[in-house]
Design a protein around this motif. Structure first.
Motif, mmCIF file in Angstrom:
data_model
loop_
_atom_site.group_PDB
_atom_site.id
_atom_site.type_symbol
_atom_site.label_atom_id
_atom_site.label_comp_id
_atom_site.label_asym_id
_atom_site.label_seq_id
_atom_site.Cartn_x
_atom_site.Cartn_y
_atom_site.Cartn_z
ATOM 1 N N ASP A 283 0.806 -1.224 0.000
ATOM 2 C CA ASP A 283 0.000 0.000 0.000
ATOM 3 C C ASP A 283 0.836 1.270 0.000
ATOM 4 N N PHE A 284 2.142 1.129 0.155
ATOM 5 C CA PHE A 284 2.993 2.324 0.177
ATOM 6 C C PHE A 284 3.148 2.826 -1.250
ATOM 7 N N ALA A 285 2.578 3.987 -1.502
ATOM 8 C CA ALA A 285 2.418 4.529 -2.843
ATOM 9 C C ALA A 285 1.978 5.978 -2.705
ATOM 10 N N THR A 286 1.665 6.591 -3.848
ATOM 11 C CA THR A 286 1.084 7.929 -3.844
ATOM 12 C C THR A 286 -0.385 7.813 -4.223
ATOM 13 N N GLN B 93 -3.157 17.092 -5.618
ATOM 14 C CA GLN B 93 -1.709 17.136 -5.838
ATOM 15 C C GLN B 93 -1.016 15.864 -5.372
ATOM 16 N N GLY B 94 -1.770 14.972 -4.750
ATOM 17 C CA GLY B 94 -1.215 13.686 -4.336
ATOM 18 C C GLY B 94 -0.812 13.645 -2.873
ATOM 19 N N THR B 95 -0.893 12.459 -2.292
ATOM 20 C CA THR B 95 -0.411 12.194 -0.936
ATOM 21 C C THR B 95 0.528 11.007 -1.001
ATOM 22 N N ARG B 96 1.773 11.242 -0.629
ATOM 23 C CA ARG B 96 2.770 10.176 -0.675
ATOM 24 C C ARG B 96 2.777 9.447 0.653
ATOM 25 N N LEU B 97 2.499 8.170 0.615
ATOM 26 C CA LEU B 97 2.438 7.340 1.808
ATOM 27 C C LEU B 97 3.732 6.537 1.892
ATOM 28 N N GLU B 98 4.497 6.784 2.943
ATOM 29 C CA GLU B 98 5.815 6.170 3.096
ATOM 30 C C GLU B 98 5.857 5.275 4.318
ATOM 31 N N ILE B 99 6.804 4.361 4.295
ATOM 32 C CA ILE B 99 6.989 3.450 5.417
ATOM 33 C C ILE B 99 7.725 4.171 6.540
ATOM 34 N N LYS B 100 7.192 4.061 7.745
ATOM 35 C CA LYS B 100 7.851 4.680 8.898
ATOM 36 C C LYS B 100 9.030 3.789 9.337
#
Lengths: 117, 107
Positions: free
Chosen positions: B82-85, B100-107
């Motif tokens: 699921d880590f994506a924009t 404009q997008g939301t970038r979802l990153e791994i913590k």
């Protein structure tokens, strides 16, 4: 399963014309609308326009003066031409199918086009 | 043009977390709102259409809600893929616009 694949030059010179083709498999371009969308480096998605098999089109006003689209039902393909390109047109270009409710249910994986001399 | 504003612009989270992304329209768009997942080198994927309808084949951990000007995408339990924009898109009028997008990153 509908699949789309973009093709075309990866490098275009400034002031020239960017030309891309999208080949559709698993479905017919004689139904639905078909669209181009781009993503410039570090930026979001920008809708370019769409075309119907009849040839009717709808373009983003910000690009309308430079965009043409065509559709070839015999080859199951549709195409994009963007004239007078500049570095600002460098982007990943996606083709996509547009539902009758104007959202995009199938996409190609995109092709990077760089505008540079 | 209808402007779409997403928040946050980026987000760090861990596998198993519940995540919510917000999208706000500059005018009412009823429920004419879709959500997409975009990964580099892959075909973008439609997740949600009509604000809350789950696209066929999309896992049920994805859900959407909202109407008018305010919308949310929720992922109930993050999975590694699921880590994506994520982008919202309005289809209320024929000038189609994205957030404009939301970038979802791994913590």
């Amino acid at each position: 399963q509908v699949e789309l694949q973009e093709s075309g030059p990866g490098l275009v010179k400034p002031s020239e014309t960017l030309s891309l083709t999208c080949t559709v498999s698993g479905g017919s371009v004689s139904t639905y609308y078909w669209s181009w969308i781009r993503q410039s480096p570090g930026k979001g998605l920008e809708w370019i326009g769409y075309i119907y098999y009849s040839g009717s089109t709808n373009f983003n006003p910000s690009l309308k003066s430079r965009v043409t689209m065509s559709i070839d039902t015999s080859r199951n393909q549709f195409s994009l031409n963007l004239t007078s390109v500049t570095a600002a047109d460098t982007a990943v270009y996606y083709c996509a199918r547009v539902t009758y409710k104007n959202y995009f249910d199938y996409w190609g994986q995109g092709t990077l086009v760089t505008v540079s001399s | 043009d209808i402007q779409m504003t997403q928040s946050p612009s980026s987000l760090s989270a861990s596998v198993g977390d519940r995540v919510t992304i917000t999208c706000r329209a500059s005018q009412s768009i009823s429920v004419y709102l879709s959500w997409y997942q975009v990964k580099p080198g892959k075909a973008p994927k439609l997740l949600i259409y009509a604000a809350s309808s789950l696209q066929s084949g999309v896992p049920s951990r994805f859900s959407g809600s909202g109407s008018g000007t305010d919308f949310t995408l929720t992922i109930s339990s993050l999975q590694p893929g699921d880590f994506a924009t994520y982008y919202c898109q309005q289809n209320y009028n024929t000038l189609l616009t994205f957030g404009q997008g939301t970038r979802l990153e791994i913590k």
